[in-house]
Motif scaffolding. Structure first.
Motif, mmCIF file in Angstrom:
data_model
loop_
_atom_site.group_PDB
_atom_site.id
_atom_site.type_symbol
_atom_site.label_atom_id
_atom_site.label_comp_id
_atom_site.label_asym_id
_atom_site.label_seq_id
_atom_site.Cartn_x
_atom_site.Cartn_y
_atom_site.Cartn_z
ATOM 1 N N GLY A 230 0.895 -1.145 0.076
ATOM 2 C CA GLY A 230 -0.116 -0.177 0.139
ATOM 3 C C GLY A 230 0.718 1.241 -0.093
ATOM 4 N N GLY A 231 1.976 0.962 -0.646
ATOM 5 C CA GLY A 231 2.916 1.971 -0.491
ATOM 6 C C GLY A 231 2.829 3.179 -1.673
ATOM 7 N N PRO A 232 3.734 4.089 -1.618
ATOM 8 C CA PRO A 232 3.797 5.193 -2.668
ATOM 9 C C PRO A 232 3.881 4.665 -3.994
ATOM 10 C CG PRO A 232 5.762 5.324 -1.158
ATOM 11 C CD PRO A 232 5.144 4.270 -0.816
ATOM 12 N N GLU A 233 3.948 5.702 -4.913
ATOM 13 C CA GLU A 233 4.332 5.333 -6.393
ATOM 14 C C GLU A 233 5.811 4.559 -6.503
ATOM 15 O OE1 GLU A 233 5.778 9.294 -8.351
ATOM 16 O OE2 GLU A 233 3.590 8.995 -7.585
ATOM 17 N N ILE A 234 5.819 3.904 -7.536
ATOM 18 C CA ILE A 234 7.139 3.185 -7.795
ATOM 19 C C ILE A 234 8.184 4.326 -8.044
ATOM 20 C CG2 ILE A 234 8.436 1.676 -9.297
ATOM 21 C CD1 ILE A 234 5.976 0.253 -9.367
ATOM 22 N N ARG A 235 9.362 4.244 -7.453
ATOM 23 C CA ARG A 235 10.598 4.896 -7.773
ATOM 24 C C ARG A 235 11.515 3.949 -8.419
ATOM 25 N NH1 ARG A 235 8.547 6.552 -2.489
ATOM 26 N NH2 ARG A 235 7.818 8.498 -2.879
ATOM 27 N N VAL A 236 12.270 4.159 -9.246
ATOM 28 C CA VAL A 236 13.401 3.339 -10.092
ATOM 29 C C VAL A 236 14.611 4.004 -10.122
ATOM 30 C CG1 VAL A 236 13.939 2.378 -12.338
ATOM 31 C CG2 VAL A 236 11.409 2.623 -11.691
ATOM 32 N N LEU A 237 15.877 3.412 -9.543
ATOM 33 C CA LEU A 237 17.031 3.618 -9.472
ATOM 34 C C LEU A 237 17.991 2.558 -10.231
ATOM 35 C CD1 LEU A 237 19.439 5.344 -8.662
ATOM 36 C CD2 LEU A 237 19.484 3.847 -6.550
ATOM 37 N N ILE A 238 18.769 2.955 -11.373
ATOM 38 C CA ILE A 238 19.552 2.017 -12.060
ATOM 39 C C ILE A 238 20.805 2.204 -11.628
ATOM 40 C CG2 ILE A 238 19.840 1.360 -14.329
ATOM 41 C CD1 ILE A 238 17.090 2.209 -15.271
ATOM 42 N N LEU A 239 21.606 1.237 -11.683
ATOM 43 C CA LEU A 239 23.080 1.335 -11.483
ATOM 44 C C LEU A 239 23.898 1.021 -12.550
ATOM 45 C CD1 LEU A 239 23.231 -0.218 -8.073
ATOM 46 C CD2 LEU A 239 22.640 2.221 -8.549
ATOM 47 N N GLY A 240 24.993 1.398 -13.064
ATOM 48 C CA GLY A 240 25.527 0.858 -14.012
ATOM 49 C C GLY A 240 27.109 1.708 -14.064
ATOM 50 N N SER A 241 28.325 0.823 -14.315
ATOM 51 C CA SER A 241 29.441 1.084 -14.556
ATOM 52 C C SER A 241 29.862 1.349 -16.014
ATOM 53 C CB SER A 241 30.317 0.249 -13.985
ATOM 54 O OG SER A 241 30.333 -1.137 -14.438
ATOM 55 N N SER A 242 29.044 1.033 -16.671
ATOM 56 C CA SER A 242 29.625 1.331 -18.366
ATOM 57 C C SER A 242 28.858 2.639 -18.679
ATOM 58 C CB SER A 242 29.028 0.396 -19.305
ATOM 59 O OG SER A 242 29.431 0.467 -20.460
ATOM 60 N N ALA A 243 29.309 3.950 -18.368
ATOM 61 C CA ALA A 243 28.711 5.251 -18.361
ATOM 62 C C ALA A 243 28.194 5.542 -19.812
ATOM 63 C CB ALA A 243 29.350 6.391 -17.943
ATOM 64 N N LEU A 244 29.227 5.315 -20.866
ATOM 65 C CA LEU A 244 28.848 5.564 -22.209
ATOM 66 C C LEU A 244 27.749 4.720 -22.664
ATOM 67 C CD1 LEU A 244 32.681 6.319 -23.546
ATOM 68 C CD2 LEU A 244 30.974 7.793 -22.933
ATOM 69 N N LEU A 245 27.865 3.556 -22.440
ATOM 70 C CA LEU A 245 26.733 2.637 -23.071
ATOM 71 C C LEU A 245 25.246 2.871 -22.399
ATOM 72 C CD1 LEU A 245 28.520 -0.827 -23.348
ATOM 73 C CD2 LEU A 245 28.057 0.515 -25.187
ATOM 74 N N MET A 246 25.288 3.306 -21.097
ATOM 75 C CA MET A 246 24.097 3.709 -20.582
ATOM 76 C C MET A 246 23.713 4.771 -21.105
ATOM 77 S SD MET A 246 24.389 2.260 -16.560
ATOM 78 C CE MET A 246 22.628 2.891 -16.236
ATOM 79 N N GLN A 247 24.561 5.744 -20.936
ATOM 80 C CA GLN A 247 23.807 6.986 -21.676
ATOM 81 C C GLN A 247 23.443 7.117 -23.050
ATOM 82 O OE1 GLN A 247 27.781 9.365 -20.492
ATOM 83 N NE2 GLN A 247 26.053 10.976 -19.674
ATOM 84 N N GLN A 248 24.101 6.251 -23.831
ATOM 85 C CA GLN A 248 23.523 6.089 -25.127
ATOM 86 C C GLN A 248 22.234 5.527 -25.275
ATOM 87 O OE1 GLN A 248 25.828 3.522 -27.711
ATOM 88 N NE2 GLN A 248 24.567 3.983 -29.588
ATOM 89 N N GLY A 249 21.992 4.498 -24.471
ATOM 90 C CA GLY A 249 20.670 3.830 -24.345
ATOM 91 C C GLY A 249 19.615 4.796 -23.708
ATOM 92 N N LEU A 250 20.103 5.524 -22.656
ATOM 93 C CA LEU A 250 19.009 6.077 -21.980
ATOM 94 C C LEU A 250 18.658 7.387 -22.791
ATOM 95 C CD1 LEU A 250 20.710 6.338 -18.434
ATOM 96 C CD2 LEU A 250 18.637 5.478 -19.055
ATOM 97 N N THR A 251 19.416 8.050 -23.569
ATOM 98 C CA THR A 251 19.211 9.208 -24.287
ATOM 99 C C THR A 251 18.277 8.655 -25.642
ATOM 100 O OG1 THR A 251 21.283 9.061 -25.626
ATOM 101 C CG2 THR A 251 20.996 10.537 -23.783
ATOM 102 N N GLU A 252 18.518 7.547 -25.775
ATOM 103 C CA GLU A 252 17.506 7.038 -27.075
ATOM 104 C C GLU A 252 16.244 6.456 -26.375
ATOM 105 O OE1 GLU A 252 19.696 3.600 -28.492
ATOM 106 O OE2 GLU A 252 21.166 5.041 -29.469
ATOM 107 N N SER A 253 16.077 5.988 -25.539
ATOM 108 C CA SER A 253 14.788 5.322 -24.804
ATOM 109 C C SER A 253 13.963 6.058 -23.578
ATOM 110 C CB SER A 253 14.921 3.835 -24.480
ATOM 111 O OG SER A 253 16.021 3.966 -23.492
ATOM 112 N N LEU A 254 14.870 6.918 -23.148
ATOM 113 C CA LEU A 254 14.069 7.799 -21.895
ATOM 114 C C LEU A 254 14.490 9.231 -21.952
ATOM 115 C CD1 LEU A 254 15.242 5.208 -18.995
ATOM 116 C CD2 LEU A 254 12.871 5.606 -20.051
ATOM 117 N N ALA A 255 14.660 9.517 -23.093
ATOM 118 C CA ALA A 255 15.041 11.251 -23.311
ATOM 119 C C ALA A 255 14.104 12.008 -22.443
ATOM 120 C CB ALA A 255 15.045 11.586 -24.650
ATOM 121 N N GLY A 256 14.487 12.758 -21.458
ATOM 122 C CA GLY A 256 13.870 13.749 -20.630
ATOM 123 C C GLY A 256 13.031 12.975 -19.479
ATOM 124 N N ARG A 257 13.418 11.615 -19.441
ATOM 125 C CA ARG A 257 12.463 11.071 -18.330
ATOM 126 C C ARG A 257 13.404 10.356 -17.329
ATOM 127 N NH1 ARG A 257 8.540 7.786 -22.156
ATOM 128 N NH2 ARG A 257 10.747 7.762 -23.298
#
Length: 119
Positions: free
Chosen positions: A79-106
């Motif tokens: 019965g908790g609050p809305e879901i929060r998401v925290l993603i961890l990663g050590s491959s910054a360049l690969l993660m940033q590329q994927g994030l900007t493509e799929s989660l731009a602005g989010r």
């Protein structure tokens, strides 16, 4: 004694309140990303789940869907609050590329750097 990285307080504050964005914590291996995450889980006061994508076998969209369903079920059961998401990663360049493509602005990017010594 438990050491808290300076990044812990602002990240905990961001995840303590409802947020419309995914939080992404990036940094080199062995700098404390998982430790910060565990400290947040222990102190934030809401139910949480932890899933790791560190697998020898590549994970697909079914794995992501399974983790999302776990989070939805946990949130409904507590019965908790809305879901929060925290993603961890050590491959910054690969993660940033994927994030900007799929989660731009989010998503909000947090950088976890090597240990420093205050002057």
């Amino acid at each position: 004694m438990s050491y808290e990285r300076p990044l812990l307080a602002p990240l905990r504050a961001a995840l303590s309140r409802p947020t419309p964005v995914v939080h992404v914590l990036i940094g080199p291996r062995q700098v404390g990303k998982t430790t910060i995450t565990r400290q947040i889980q222990e102190s934030i006061g809401i139910s949480s789940i932890y899933a790791t994508a560190d697998s020898l076998v590549p994970l697909d969209s079914a794995w992501i869907e399974t983790q999302w369903r776990r989070a939805v079920a946990e949130e409904a059961a507590s019965g908790g609050p809305e879901i929060r998401v925290l993603i961890l990663g050590s491959s910054a360049l690969l993660m940033q590329q994927g994030l900007t493509e799929s989660l731009a602005g989010r998503f909000f990017l947090h950088r976890c750097t090597h240990w420093g010594y205050p002057a």
